[in-house]
Each structure stands twice: as C-alpha cells, then as structure tokens.
Scaffold this motif. Structure first.
Motif, PDB file in Angstrom:
ATOM      1  N   ARG A 105       0.841  -1.202   0.000  1.00  0.00           N
ATOM      2  CA  ARG A 105       0.000   0.000   0.000  1.00  0.00           C
ATOM      3  C   ARG A 105       0.872   1.246   0.000  1.00  0.00           C
ATOM      4  N   ARG A 106       1.011   1.809  -1.170  1.00  0.00           N
ATOM      5  CA  ARG A 106       1.791   3.034  -1.326  1.00  0.00           C
ATOM      6  C   ARG A 106       0.906   4.261  -1.111  1.00  0.00           C
ATOM      7  N   GLY A 107       1.558   5.361  -0.839  1.00  0.00           N
ATOM      8  CA  GLY A 107       0.884   6.656  -0.826  1.00  0.00           C
ATOM      9  C   GLY A 107      -0.282   6.759   0.132  1.00  0.00           C
ATOM     10  N   GLN A 108      -0.135   6.247   1.350  1.00  0.00           N
ATOM     11  CA  GLN A 108      -1.195   6.393   2.346  1.00  0.00           C
ATOM     12  C   GLN A 108      -1.068   7.774   2.995  1.00  0.00           C
ATOM     13  N   PRO A 109      -2.011   8.667   2.741  1.00  0.00           N
ATOM     14  CA  PRO A 109      -1.855  10.028   3.255  1.00  0.00           C
ATOM     15  C   PRO A 109      -1.945  10.101   4.772  1.00  0.00           C
ATOM     16  N   MET A 250      -8.539  18.577   8.658  1.00  0.00           N
ATOM     17  CA  MET A 250      -7.220  17.956   8.695  1.00  0.00           C
ATOM     18  C   MET A 250      -6.509  18.165   7.361  1.00  0.00           C
ATOM     19  N   GLU A 251      -5.179  18.245   7.411  1.00  0.00           N
ATOM     20  CA  GLU A 251      -4.382  18.501   6.217  1.00  0.00           C
ATOM     21  C   GLU A 251      -3.441  17.330   5.936  1.00  0.00           C
ATOM     22  N   HIS A 252      -3.322  16.997   4.664  1.00  0.00           N
ATOM     23  CA  HIS A 252      -2.420  15.938   4.196  1.00  0.00           C
ATOM     24  C   HIS A 252      -0.996  16.488   4.221  1.00  0.00           C
ATOM     25  N   THR A 253      -0.126  15.880   5.054  1.00  0.00           N
ATOM     26  CA  THR A 253       1.213  16.437   5.237  1.00  0.00           C
ATOM     27  C   THR A 253       2.343  15.534   4.746  1.00  0.00           C
ATOM     28  N   LEU A 254       2.156  14.237   4.733  1.00  0.00           N
ATOM     29  CA  LEU A 254       3.165  13.312   4.231  1.00  0.00           C
ATOM     30  C   LEU A 254       2.480  11.997   3.890  1.00  0.00           C
ATOM     31  N   ASP A 255       3.252  11.018   3.424  1.00  0.00           N
ATOM     32  CA  ASP A 255       2.685   9.737   3.021  1.00  0.00           C
ATOM     33  C   ASP A 255       3.395   8.587   3.730  1.00  0.00           C
ATOM     34  N   TYR A 256       2.616   7.591   4.093  1.00  0.00           N
ATOM     35  CA  TYR A 256       3.134   6.332   4.607  1.00  0.00           C
ATOM     36  C   TYR A 256       3.043   5.276   3.507  1.00  0.00           C
ATOM     37  N   ARG A 257       3.762   4.194   3.745  1.00  0.00           N
ATOM     38  CA  ARG A 257       3.649   3.007   2.895  1.00  0.00           C
ATOM     39  C   ARG A 257       3.579   1.784   3.815  1.00  0.00           C
TER      40      ARG A 257
END
Length: 261
Positions: A105-109, A250-257
């Motif tokens: 799962r890429r690009g989890q905000p 809420m604001e999208h600040t980075l991504d998890y994988r």
C-alpha cells in the motif's frame, strides 16, 4: 559519511523523534513506554540518521533504512509500515529476505490538525470497561476492513486484552445510542507532541448521517487540549474517509507506505 548500526539509547531515540514528531509519533510512543526493540543508524556525532522499531510491525524512519534488512528479517514481521521513503528503502533492499508481500500500500496520506474545529455537540466520551463487549466486535470488524485479517480468529484472547488495555489506558472513545456505535476511535500512539488515531468507525446502519464528522470534531477538540497535534493515516483508496478528514479540517502532510505479509 561513515555510519554504523547500533542499539540506540532512549535519549537518542527521543532526540531523533523530536525532529519530526508527527511522522515518528509511534516510535516515540513505544520508546517512552519502554516497549519493543530498536535498531538505528548512528552518525559519527552520535546522532541518529535512521531508526527502526523491530516487532510484529517493523517501522523504519530516516535515511539509509536499507541497513535494517537483516534485523527486520529476523523480526519476521507481519507488516512494514512508516514514512514512504523509509519503507521503500528497506523493502527494495530486503525483498528476498523478508518474503512475499500479500499487499503493498503506497501513498497512504497522513492527515494532521493543530487548530480546534467547531464543536460537534455529540455524546462522545471515554470508553468504559462496560463498553468492552460492544467494542471488541466493532474493533475486530474495523481491523478486518483495514488489514483483511480477522483478529478474533487469529488471537481472540489477545485481541480482547488489547481492546481492554486501550480502555484502561484512556486511549479509547465512543458515542453510542441504543446499543449502536455512532462513532468510536482509539489512540494508537500518544506523545507530548501528538496523538495518532486509529480505527475511526461507525456501525454500518448508522453511517452517512454525519455522525463521524461531528464526533471526530469533538474528539480532536478534546485531544488538542492535551497535545499540539492530532494525526492519522488512511489507505489511499478510502475516498469516504479522506473526505471526512478533509471536512473536519485535517491537512495531508506526508505519506506512509505499508507492506503486509
């Protein structure tokens, strides 16, 4: 620059996490609670360039995470999870040792909020032990929806114990009416700088009525009375959840994988 793999001290871990308290909220929480095991890449000046929690979930952070492949493989994790670049470095270097992934799962905000939203005027409250029998199946369903694993089949006693522990530690909140969960959520990590929420959930018959946005606003207001930031992350394809988090401010600040085994 020369670096080496070390067992970091708690002071080193906390100093490293202070550099990015939202991205590293889980790592800091584990360190402060004295749980789990860490490996780190140490610079010549004894500061950390990268850190990795080694357990059921392997959580890397920083630059040079490919150095953790051997330690991560020995941990036999069910998941790699963390900041996308760190997880990618570890996974790409360790595919052969870590085994076949069942999901990637890429690009989890990761969403963050630092200013209190408007009140939701709900019946949100801390969960009590009397809520346990209601919460266990709801938490299990939320877990299954997120990870495609039924924890009540894998480890029913352990899952019930963990749900109970969250209640006892003041990390579980609920809003119910007539035995229906209109909203629930738990804190998966809590530090002086941030609370990370997980398993935001509404019983299916009560969905699409605005309960989640109202209760989440109330929960955020409550938590921002204790910490500067509230955060969470979500699957990239979960459009309804993303709309919810954006709606409450809420604001999208980075991504998890996440790489699941």
């Amino acid at each position: 620059m020369r670096s080496q793999l070390v067992d970091p001290t708690t002071e080193q871990v906390l100093a490293y996490c202070a550099e990015s308290p939202v991205e590293r909220v889980f790592l800091e929480d584990v360190a402060r609670r004295g749980q789990g095991r860490f490996a780190a890449v140490e610079r010549e000046d004894a500061t950390l360039a990268a850190l990795c929690h080694l357990g059921t979930n392997v959580v890397p952070s920083g630059h040079g995470c490919e150095a953790f492949v051997g330690e991560a493989a020995r941990a036999a994790p069910r998941m790699l999870i963390g900041e996308q670049g760190a997880v990618s470095d570890l996974w790409e270097a360790g595919r052969r040792k870590l085994g076949k992934a069942r999901q990637d799962r890429r690009g989890q905000p990761v969403f963050v909020i630092r200013e209190p939203p408007e009140q939701g005027d709900t019946g949100l409250r801390p969960a009590r032990l009397s809520d346990l029998d209601l919460l266990v199946p709801a938490c299990a369903r939320a877990h299954f929806e997120e990870l495609s694993v039924d924890p009540l089949r894998r480890d029913p006693n352990g899952f019930r114990w963990r749900t109970r522990s969250q209640i006892e530690e003041g990390r579980s909140w609920i809003w119910t009416e007539d035995g229906v969960i209109l909203f629930k959520a738990e804190a998966s990590a809590w530090t002086p700088q941030a609370v990370q929420l997980q398993q935001v959930w509404v019983d299916p018959p009560a969905r699409r009525r605005g309960h989640a946005s109202r209760a989440l606003r109330d929960l955020i207001r409550l938590l921002l009375g204790h910490v500067p930031a509230v955060c969470l992350f979500v699957r990239a394809e979960n459009a309804p959840a993303i709309r919810l988090y954006e709606t409450v401010g809420m604001e999208h600040t980075l991504d998890y994988r996440s790489v699941l085994f």
